[in-house]
Design a protein around this motif. Structure first.
Motif, PDB file in Angstrom:
ATOM      1  N   LEU A 155      -3.931  28.605  16.009  1.00 13.63           N
ATOM      2  CA  LEU A 155      -3.305  29.062  17.262  1.00 13.63           C
ATOM      3  C   LEU A 155      -2.026  28.255  17.533  1.00 13.63           C
ATOM      4  N   ALA A 156      -2.111  26.941  17.342  1.00 12.00           N
ATOM      5  CA  ALA A 156      -0.914  26.108  17.532  1.00 12.00           C
ATOM      6  C   ALA A 156       0.185  26.530  16.561  1.00 12.00           C
ATOM      7  N   GLY A 157      -0.244  26.865  15.345  1.00 12.01           N
ATOM      8  CA  GLY A 157       0.722  27.261  14.317  1.00 12.01           C
ATOM      9  C   GLY A 157       1.501  28.516  14.675  1.00 12.01           C
ATOM     10  N   CYS A 158       0.907  29.396  15.453  1.00 13.61           N
ATOM     11  CA  CYS A 158       1.593  30.653  15.827  1.00 13.61           C
ATOM     12  C   CYS A 158       2.881  30.387  16.598  1.00 13.61           C
ATOM     13  N   PHE A 159       2.937  29.271  17.319  1.00 17.74           N
ATOM     14  CA  PHE A 159       4.106  29.005  18.168  1.00 17.74           C
ATOM     15  C   PHE A 159       5.182  28.187  17.462  1.00 17.74           C
ATOM     16  N   TYR A 160       4.798  27.562  16.342  1.00 14.81           N
ATOM     17  CA  TYR A 160       5.739  26.671  15.664  1.00 14.81           C
ATOM     18  C   TYR A 160       6.988  27.389  15.131  1.00 14.81           C
ATOM     19  N   PRO A 161       6.838  28.517  14.383  1.00 15.15           N
ATOM     20  CA  PRO A 161       8.040  29.120  13.783  1.00 15.15           C
ATOM     21  C   PRO A 161       9.055  29.593  14.827  1.00 15.15           C
ATOM     22  N   GLY A 162       8.563  30.159  15.910  1.00 18.03           N
ATOM     23  CA  GLY A 162       9.482  30.623  16.950  1.00 18.03           C
ATOM     24  C   GLY A 162      10.203  29.476  17.627  1.00 18.03           C
TER      25      GLY A 162
ATOM     26  N   PHE B   4      -2.928  24.804  10.416  1.00 18.53           N
ATOM     27  CA  PHE B   4      -1.689  24.921  11.207  1.00 18.53           C
ATOM     28  C   PHE B   4      -0.715  25.842  10.462  1.00 18.53           C
ATOM     29  N   ALA B   5      -0.587  25.607   9.148  1.00 18.50           N
ATOM     30  CA  ALA B   5       0.318  26.403   8.315  1.00 18.50           C
ATOM     31  C   ALA B   5      -0.129  27.857   8.248  1.00 18.50           C
ATOM     32  N   ILE B   6      -1.441  28.061   8.110  1.00 14.83           N
ATOM     33  CA  ILE B   6      -1.952  29.440   7.995  1.00 14.83           C
ATOM     34  C   ILE B   6      -1.630  30.211   9.281  1.00 14.83           C
ATOM     35  N   GLY B   7      -1.822  29.576  10.419  1.00 20.10           N
ATOM     36  CA  GLY B   7      -1.483  30.228  11.685  1.00 20.10           C
ATOM     37  C   GLY B   7      -0.011  30.591  11.739  1.00 20.10           C
ATOM     38  N   ALA B   8       0.846  29.653  11.300  1.00 19.76           N
ATOM     39  CA  ALA B   8       2.294  29.890  11.351  1.00 19.76           C
ATOM     40  C   ALA B   8       2.698  31.013  10.404  1.00 19.76           C
TER      41      ALA B   8
ATOM     42  N   VAL C 110       4.630  39.616  11.895  1.00 21.40           N
ATOM     43  CA  VAL C 110       5.696  40.027  12.829  1.00 21.40           C
ATOM     44  C   VAL C 110       6.946  40.458  12.062  1.00 21.40           C
ATOM     45  N   LYS C 111       7.379  39.638  11.106  1.00 14.48           N
ATOM     46  CA  LYS C 111       8.663  39.894  10.435  1.00 14.48           C
ATOM     47  C   LYS C 111       8.564  40.986   9.370  1.00 14.48           C
ATOM     48  N   THR C 112       7.491  40.995   8.608  1.00 17.70           N
ATOM     49  CA  THR C 112       7.400  41.942   7.497  1.00 17.70           C
ATOM     50  C   THR C 112       6.736  43.252   7.915  1.00 17.70           C
ATOM     51  N   TYR C 113       5.728  43.148   8.760  1.00 16.02           N
ATOM     52  CA  TYR C 113       4.979  44.357   9.108  1.00 16.02           C
ATOM     53  C   TYR C 113       5.203  44.808  10.544  1.00 16.02           C
ATOM     54  N   ALA C 114       6.165  44.169  11.211  1.00 17.28           N
ATOM     55  CA  ALA C 114       6.578  44.556  12.566  1.00 17.28           C
ATOM     56  C   ALA C 114       5.431  44.601  13.567  1.00 17.28           C
ATOM     57  N   TRP C 115       4.475  43.688  13.399  1.00 13.63           N
ATOM     58  CA  TRP C 115       3.379  43.611  14.376  1.00 13.63           C
ATOM     59  C   TRP C 115       3.882  43.007  15.670  1.00 13.63           C
ATOM     60  N   ASN C 116       3.177  43.331  16.728  1.00 10.35           N
ATOM     61  CA  ASN C 116       3.398  42.663  18.003  1.00 10.35           C
ATOM     62  C   ASN C 116       2.960  41.197  17.868  1.00 10.35           C
ATOM     63  N   PHE C 117       3.685  40.271  18.537  1.00 13.13           N
ATOM     64  CA  PHE C 117       3.388  38.834  18.372  1.00 13.13           C
ATOM     65  C   PHE C 117       1.939  38.514  18.700  1.00 13.13           C
TER      66      PHE C 117
ATOM     67  N   GLY D 235      12.186  29.979   2.317  1.00 13.76           N
ATOM     68  CA  GLY D 235      11.868  29.966   3.740  1.00 13.76           C
ATOM     69  C   GLY D 235      12.121  31.289   4.449  1.00 13.76           C
ATOM     70  N   ILE D 236      11.624  31.353   5.660  1.00 13.75           N
ATOM     71  CA  ILE D 236      11.812  32.536   6.518  1.00 13.75           C
ATOM     72  C   ILE D 236      12.690  32.079   7.685  1.00 13.75           C
ATOM     73  N   TYR D 237      13.771  32.785   7.886  1.00 18.09           N
ATOM     74  CA  TYR D 237      14.730  32.360   8.916  1.00 18.09           C
ATOM     75  C   TYR D 237      14.835  33.395  10.041  1.00 18.09           C
ATOM     76  N   GLY D 238      15.380  32.942  11.147  1.00 20.63           N
ATOM     77  CA  GLY D 238      15.593  33.845  12.275  1.00 20.63           C
ATOM     78  C   GLY D 238      14.296  34.260  12.949  1.00 20.63           C
ATOM     79  N   VAL D 239      13.332  33.351  13.027  1.00 21.05           N
ATOM     80  CA  VAL D 239      12.063  33.675  13.704  1.00 21.05           C
ATOM     81  C   VAL D 239      12.260  33.467  15.208  1.00 21.05           C
ATOM     82  N   LEU D 240      11.934  34.470  15.974  1.00 18.67           N
ATOM     83  CA  LEU D 240      12.149  34.389  17.424  1.00 18.67           C
ATOM     84  C   LEU D 240      10.885  33.951  18.140  1.00 18.67           C
ATOM     85  N   PRO D 241      11.021  33.191  19.225  1.00 14.76           N
ATOM     86  CA  PRO D 241       9.830  32.798  19.990  1.00 14.76           C
ATOM     87  C   PRO D 241       9.287  33.984  20.787  1.00 14.76           C
ATOM     88  N   PRO D 242       8.011  33.934  21.179  1.00  8.73           N
ATOM     89  CA  PRO D 242       7.425  35.068  21.914  1.00  8.73           C
ATOM     90  C   PRO D 242       8.032  35.266  23.296  1.00  8.73           C
ATOM     91  N   VAL D 243       8.580  34.206  23.874  1.00  8.17           N
ATOM     92  CA  VAL D 243       9.280  34.335  25.166  1.00  8.17           C
ATOM     93  C   VAL D 243      10.688  33.753  25.022  1.00  8.17           C
TER      94      VAL D 243
END
Lengths: 382, 306
Positions: B212-219, B62-66, B73-80, B137-145
């Motif tokens: 996969l679940a982890g990808c949605f947690y930070p946003g 879960f953590a690895i996905g997050a 996304v935040k460091t390398y400006a990838w698409n979500f 920590g990493i702050y200001g993470v935006l959700p994909p929608v």
């Protein structure tokens, strides 16, 4: 006749309804987000004591307003704190939220409250980010990491003539910021940091850390930043390794406002010579402090001495009441009154918020040293 | 129309209606959390319920996905979506890597090894500060929608798709193979089943779904700190699977729903909330060892016979 009486009663009921609604409307809703469960639950327990005491004293209301408080458990966790704040915003619709205590959780809820335009009054987090991120609705009465650590560094170098230090800190936002806040000015003054040793909140045995420190040569001061339970064990391990004064060594252990009153008794003889800054000092003679202690003992027991956590929570409610006394009626006006507050006297000193929402008045923050009989001695150091 | 199709249509309708039945932003947030927990419960159920591997390290995936998705996304400006794909692949590959060792272990030994993996992952997140920011920590993470409703539909839609996928999988010969390994690995081997290979498959797939679940947690939370993935999370996931009924498809889903909503519904109990929660869990385990699904089947069976 019966029908007429019923009609009158119904009509009277309708007529009185707006009055009842108005009376209910004259409420300032205060959400309290604190860790009531989890490893930092003592923050929540002590915070609630302080808040309940303040509410007792404000039962009559302020400016015709009643303070209505809702406590929520955020368990020191960003996720729980986020959910809790969203629940408060939806269901309780607070004008102000007091909390959280743990820096990670505090930082997680700040943007949510900022977006909702609800004031966040913090009384327990030290992380610099909270008031350095440009939030307009964040206010903090607790001294931030630099405000706590810079005086420690100055006293270590100038007063205690320390030239070498080992910094011990818990690996959290708060611990990191405190460690940085000590290291930078200490090194700039000419001091040398022999080691920075961090530890997780799950560490119980500090023997290995103490043994490592003992091998680092002559150490003048040991600034330590951690929660009370770990600090007690850390002090005892440092004393056993004969590093600090409490164990017959020469190093002075230094600490911040994190530690509540009563730490010295828990740590025992190992805390002798411990130097730390305090904001709330039960031995202080100011009337507001002594009145608070008397009221606290009357409510919770004659043998109890309030801690800075009790005091900060108590003060947070007093500040909300002060804002209402000055005409605040909603979140926006609370924010406005807070930003104009100057020298408002509470048990933890005087409150003057700067442009970032940080209390800038540190006039009562002072140093104390633990004596042989484990009592505090106030030191005239600045 | 088969019962499964009817069930699927009902599930789609319920998911579609939920944000309109629970309109408060707080409850909509809990719905998102619930959808994430459903994904996590499904992922662990595949490993624990169908293959019988006592995995206590699911929080690590879960953590690895997050972390992988957020850092990309935040460091390398990838698409979500590209970042999420990479995160799922990373979690799945690490799951396979762990499986290489884990498939040789059983029961308590596997539990200890997987627990160790979760602890190591947590320590890496805390100490690899240059990449993860550590405890800062990493702050200001935006959700994909943008909206909470949109986020719920997205996560719940993915959870539904994953459910259908795994449901079909466990009904296929692959499911029979996994169950055979769970019941008796030696007997399965005598039938020519390569237990190690299939256990690794389940481990890797379960890890990928948790990632996969982890990808949605930070946003959703907006912040990302290692403490969100401590070992307690693994036990919570396990509780979802056990309370719902492991080894069934619907059980862990029910467990995830119950254990997401129960703590929130108990908030009115104040400081007694966790006591009530703990007591409820204990009672379920004591009196419904097969979980809610088994209890339901037992009750329904009695009703049928009377």
């Amino acid at each position: 006749m019966k029908r007429a009486l019923w009609s009158f009663a119904i009509a009277a009921g309708f007529a009185a309804a707006p009055l009842a609604v108005q009376a209910q409307d004259k409420v300032i809703r205060v959400g309290v987000v604190m860790p009531i469960s989890g490893p930092a639950s003592y923050f929540g327990v002590m915070g609630k004591e302080g808040i309940d005491l303040a509410l007792d004293q404000l039962k009559a209301g302020v400016n015709g307003y009643r303070l209505q408080v809702q406590y929520e458990d955020s368990a020191c966790s960003p996720l729980q704190a986020t959910n809790t704040v969203k629940r408060l915003l939806d269901q309780f619709k607070p004008h102000i939220v007091i909390g959280e205590e743990c820096s990670d959780a505090t930082l997680a809820i700040a943007p949510i409250l900022e977006q909702a335009k609800v004031v966040q009054l913090n009384a327990g987090s030290v992380t610099m980010k909270l008031t350095e991120s440009g939030y307009k609705y964040v206010f903090r009465i607790f001294p931030n990491a630099e405000q706590q650590s810079n005086p420690l560094a100055a006293v270590a170098y100038n007063t205690l003539k320390a030239r070498t230090a080992v910094i011990l800190y818990e690996k959290t936002n708060a611990g990191n910021d405190n460690a940085d806040g000590f290291e930078k000015p200490f090194v700039a003054m000419g001091g040398k940091v022999l080691a920075r040793i961090d530890f997780g909140r799950d560490v119980n045995d500090f023997t290995a850390i103490a043994t490592r420190i003992a091998s680092l040569g002559k150490i003048d001061v040991l600034p330590t930043f951690g929660l009370e339970g770990q600090q007690v064990r850390l002090s005892q391990a440092l004393a056993q390794a004969r590093i600090v004064k409490g164990g017959g060594g020469s190093a002075v252990q230094m600490g911040s406002i994190w530690l509540p009153y009563g730490y010295d008794q828990k740590a025992g003889q190992s805390s002798e010579g411990y130097v730390r800054i305090v904001q709330f000092d039960p031995t202080e003679k100011r009337k507001v402090v002594q009145d608070f202690i008397a009221a606290f003992r009357a409510k919770y027991g004659a043998d109890k001495v309030p801690t800075h956590i009790n005091a900060h929570a108590f003060d947070a409610i007093l500040l909300v009441a002060e804002a209402v006394r000055r005409g605040a009626t909603d979140s926006e006006s609370i924010r406005d009154r807070f930003s104009k507050m100057k020298d408002v006297e509470v048990t933890t000193g005087k409150i003057t918020f700067d442009a970032k929402g940080q209390n800038s008045d540190l006039s009562v923050v002072h140093f104390v040293e633990t004596q042989k009989d484990l009592s505090w001695k106030g030191m005239n150091w600045r | 129309m088969s019962a499964r199709t009817v069930g699927f249509v009902i599930a789609v309708l319920v998911v579609g209606a939920l944000p309109w039945l629970l309109q408060a932003p707080y409850w909509r947030g809990i719905l998102v959390l619930c959808a994430m927990n459903v994904l996590l419960a499904i992922s662990l159920n595949l490993v624990l319920g169908y293959t019988g591997q006592l995995n206590l390290g699911q929080s690590a995936f879960f953590a690895i996905g997050a972390y992988v998705s957020t850092i990309l996304v935040k460091t390398y400006a990838w698409n979500f979506w590209a970042a999420s794909l990479a995160a799922v692949a990373a979690a799945g590959l690490l799951g396979l890597a762990l499986a290489a060792f884990a498939v040789r272990l059983r029961g308590h030994y596997l539990a200890i090894a997987s627990l160790g993996f979760a602890v190591i992952t947590y320590q890496v997140l805390v100490n690899w500060e240059k990449v993860t920011e550590g405890v800062r920590g990493i702050y200001g993470v935006l959700p994909p929608v943008g909206s909470m409703v949109g986020l719920f539909y997205l996560v719940a839609g993915i959870a539904l798709a994953v459910y259908v996928l795994i449901d079909n999988l466990v009904r296929s010969p692959v499911g029979d193979t996994l169950r055979a390994i769970r019941e008796d690995e030696v007997s399965a081997a005598s039938l020519g089943i390569n237990g190690a290979l299939w256990k690794a498959f389940a481990f890797g797939l379960g890890a990928a779904i948790a990632g996969l679940a982890g990808c949605f947690y930070p946003g959703f939370v907006g912040t990302l700190v290692p403490d969100a993935f401590n070992i307690i999370e693994s036990f919570t996931m396990m509780a979802m699977v056990i309370v719902g009924g492991m080894g069934t498809m619907i059980g862990p889903v029910i467990g995830a729903i119950v254990l997401t909503f129960l703590p929130e519904l108990l908030r009115d109990f104040g400081e007694f909330r966790l006591m009530v929660y703990g007591l409820a869990l204990t009672l379920v385990v004591l009196f419904m060892p097969g979980g809610i699904v088994q209890a339901w089947r037992t009750l329904a069976g009695r009703q049928w016979h009377t």
